[in-house]
Design a protein around this motif. Structure first.
Motif, PDB file in Angstrom:
ATOM      1  N   ARG A  29       0.925  -1.212   0.435  1.00  0.00           N
ATOM      2  CA  ARG A  29      -0.434  -0.057  -0.199  1.00  0.00           C
ATOM      3  C   ARG A  29       0.928   1.319   0.116  1.00  0.00           C
ATOM      4  O   ARG A  29       0.785   2.146  -0.244  1.00  0.00           O
ATOM      5  CB  ARG A  29      -1.044  -0.266   1.445  1.00  0.00           C
ATOM      6  CG  ARG A  29      -2.112   0.649   1.004  1.00  0.00           C
ATOM      7  CD  ARG A  29      -2.628   1.044   2.311  1.00  0.00           C
ATOM      8  NE  ARG A  29      -3.418   2.753   2.473  1.00  0.00           N
ATOM      9  CZ  ARG A  29      -4.807   3.225   1.867  1.00  0.00           C
ATOM     10  NH1 ARG A  29      -5.293   2.522   1.980  1.00  0.00           N
ATOM     11  NH2 ARG A  29      -4.869   3.974   1.798  1.00  0.00           N
ATOM     12  N   VAL A  43     -10.445   2.656  -2.407  1.00  0.00           N
ATOM     13  CA  VAL A  43     -11.350   1.354  -2.549  1.00  0.00           C
ATOM     14  C   VAL A  43     -12.055   1.386  -2.705  1.00  0.00           C
ATOM     15  O   VAL A  43     -12.481   0.652  -3.297  1.00  0.00           O
ATOM     16  CB  VAL A  43     -10.489   0.684  -0.764  1.00  0.00           C
ATOM     17  CG1 VAL A  43     -11.009   0.060  -0.733  1.00  0.00           C
ATOM     18  CG2 VAL A  43      -9.161   1.392  -0.636  1.00  0.00           C
ATOM     19  N   ASN A  44     -13.166   2.643  -1.885  1.00  0.00           N
ATOM     20  CA  ASN A  44     -14.674   2.234  -1.982  1.00  0.00           C
ATOM     21  C   ASN A  44     -15.331   2.947  -3.185  1.00  0.00           C
ATOM     22  O   ASN A  44     -16.606   3.132  -3.301  1.00  0.00           O
ATOM     23  CB  ASN A  44     -14.622   2.735  -0.613  1.00  0.00           C
ATOM     24  CG  ASN A  44     -14.463   1.359  -0.238  1.00  0.00           C
ATOM     25  OD1 ASN A  44     -14.200   0.178  -0.815  1.00  0.00           O
ATOM     26  ND2 ASN A  44     -14.418   1.715   1.467  1.00  0.00           N
ATOM     27  N   TYR A  52     -10.533   0.283  -6.203  1.00  0.00           N
ATOM     28  CA  TYR A  52     -10.116  -1.135  -6.420  1.00  0.00           C
ATOM     29  C   TYR A  52     -11.510  -2.243  -5.108  1.00  0.00           C
ATOM     30  O   TYR A  52     -11.254  -3.139  -5.791  1.00  0.00           O
ATOM     31  CB  TYR A  52      -9.206  -0.976  -4.798  1.00  0.00           C
ATOM     32  CG  TYR A  52      -8.223  -0.340  -5.726  1.00  0.00           C
ATOM     33  CD1 TYR A  52      -7.678  -0.248  -7.036  1.00  0.00           C
ATOM     34  CD2 TYR A  52      -7.193   0.615  -4.727  1.00  0.00           C
ATOM     35  CE1 TYR A  52      -6.340   0.448  -7.152  1.00  0.00           C
ATOM     36  CE2 TYR A  52      -6.184   1.254  -4.646  1.00  0.00           C
ATOM     37  CZ  TYR A  52      -5.921   1.462  -6.532  1.00  0.00           C
ATOM     38  OH  TYR A  52      -4.362   1.473  -7.213  1.00  0.00           O
ATOM     39  N   SER A  53     -11.922  -2.158  -4.237  1.00  0.00           N
ATOM     40  CA  SER A  53     -13.085  -2.917  -4.417  1.00  0.00           C
ATOM     41  C   SER A  53     -13.961  -3.027  -5.989  1.00  0.00           C
ATOM     42  O   SER A  53     -14.320  -4.638  -5.479  1.00  0.00           O
ATOM     43  CB  SER A  53     -14.481  -2.194  -3.581  1.00  0.00           C
ATOM     44  OG  SER A  53     -15.049  -0.944  -3.878  1.00  0.00           O
ATOM     45  N   VAL A 108      -5.140  -5.512  -4.018  1.00  0.00           N
ATOM     46  CA  VAL A 108      -5.977  -4.428  -5.163  1.00  0.00           C
ATOM     47  C   VAL A 108      -7.132  -5.893  -4.903  1.00  0.00           C
ATOM     48  O   VAL A 108      -8.350  -5.732  -4.740  1.00  0.00           O
ATOM     49  CB  VAL A 108      -5.991  -4.351  -6.688  1.00  0.00           C
ATOM     50  CG1 VAL A 108      -7.521  -4.155  -7.001  1.00  0.00           C
ATOM     51  CG2 VAL A 108      -4.951  -2.541  -6.722  1.00  0.00           C
ATOM     52  N   GLN A 111      -8.723  -6.193  -1.829  1.00  0.00           N
ATOM     53  CA  GLN A 111      -9.711  -5.804  -0.853  1.00  0.00           C
ATOM     54  C   GLN A 111     -10.946  -6.042  -1.340  1.00  0.00           C
ATOM     55  O   GLN A 111     -11.619  -6.783  -1.449  1.00  0.00           O
ATOM     56  CB  GLN A 111      -9.861  -4.447  -1.425  1.00  0.00           C
ATOM     57  CG  GLN A 111      -8.225  -3.628  -1.576  1.00  0.00           C
ATOM     58  CD  GLN A 111      -7.541  -3.825  -0.914  1.00  0.00           C
ATOM     59  OE1 GLN A 111      -7.901  -2.597   0.409  1.00  0.00           O
ATOM     60  NE2 GLN A 111      -6.925  -3.528  -0.660  1.00  0.00           N
TER      61      GLN A 111
END
Ligand code: HEC
Length: 119
Positions: A29, A43-44, A52-53, A108, A111
């Motif tokens: 990270r 991420v979200n 990435y989610s 990635v 996640q």
């Protein structure tokens, strides 16, 4: 002293769930932060590039996904996420070795997967 111990136990208990959500290798990270990945990704949610989610969801259990994504991270490009990005390409990252890019792809994919919303 007893009170301090109790507080320490409480603090540990409270931080545990936070750690549980931090999926992926923290060193990878950090490398992604210095490579600028988070300038275009979160991420979200979508930033410039897909969350990435969402990527984790689309590639979950796909054989060879890590290598495929590593090549895309190095070469950059567009295509798969056009409905969400409007066709903006990912810039290439030729400074990364294939091994580094594979670690990032693995991060990635580690996640929590979330289905992308309708574009
Ligand atoms: C300039 C913005 C930008 C930067 C910087 C960026 N990306 Fe992207 N990324 C994108 C866009 C836009 C897409 C969607 C590409 C597409 O539609 O195929 C994408 C897609 C991806 C994908 C999915 C590829 C696929 O084929 O589904 C991964 C994995 C990814 N990025 C990882 C990274 C990593 C790791 C870094 C840092 C080394 C990074 N990105 C830096 C914009 C960026």
């Amino acid at each position: 002293m007893k009170r301090i111990m109790r507080m320490a136990v409480l603090a540990a208990a409270c931080s545990a769930p936070v750690l549980a959500f931090a999926n992926g290798n923290p060193q990878t990270r950090a490398a992604m932060t210095s490579a600028g990945c988070f300038g275009c990704h979160a991420v979200n949610h979508k930033v410039v590039g897909p969350a990435y989610s969402w990527i984790a969801y689309v590639f979950a259990h796909k054989p060879g996904a890590e290598v495929k994504l590593a090549h895309k991270i190095i070469s950059g490009g567009t295509g798969r996420w056009n409905p969400w990005t409007g066709g903006i390409p990912m810039i290439p990252h030729p400074q990364l070795s294939l091994a580094q890019a594979e670690q990032m792809a693995a991060w990635v994919l580690a996640q929590h997967p979330v289905a992308p919303p309708k574009p």
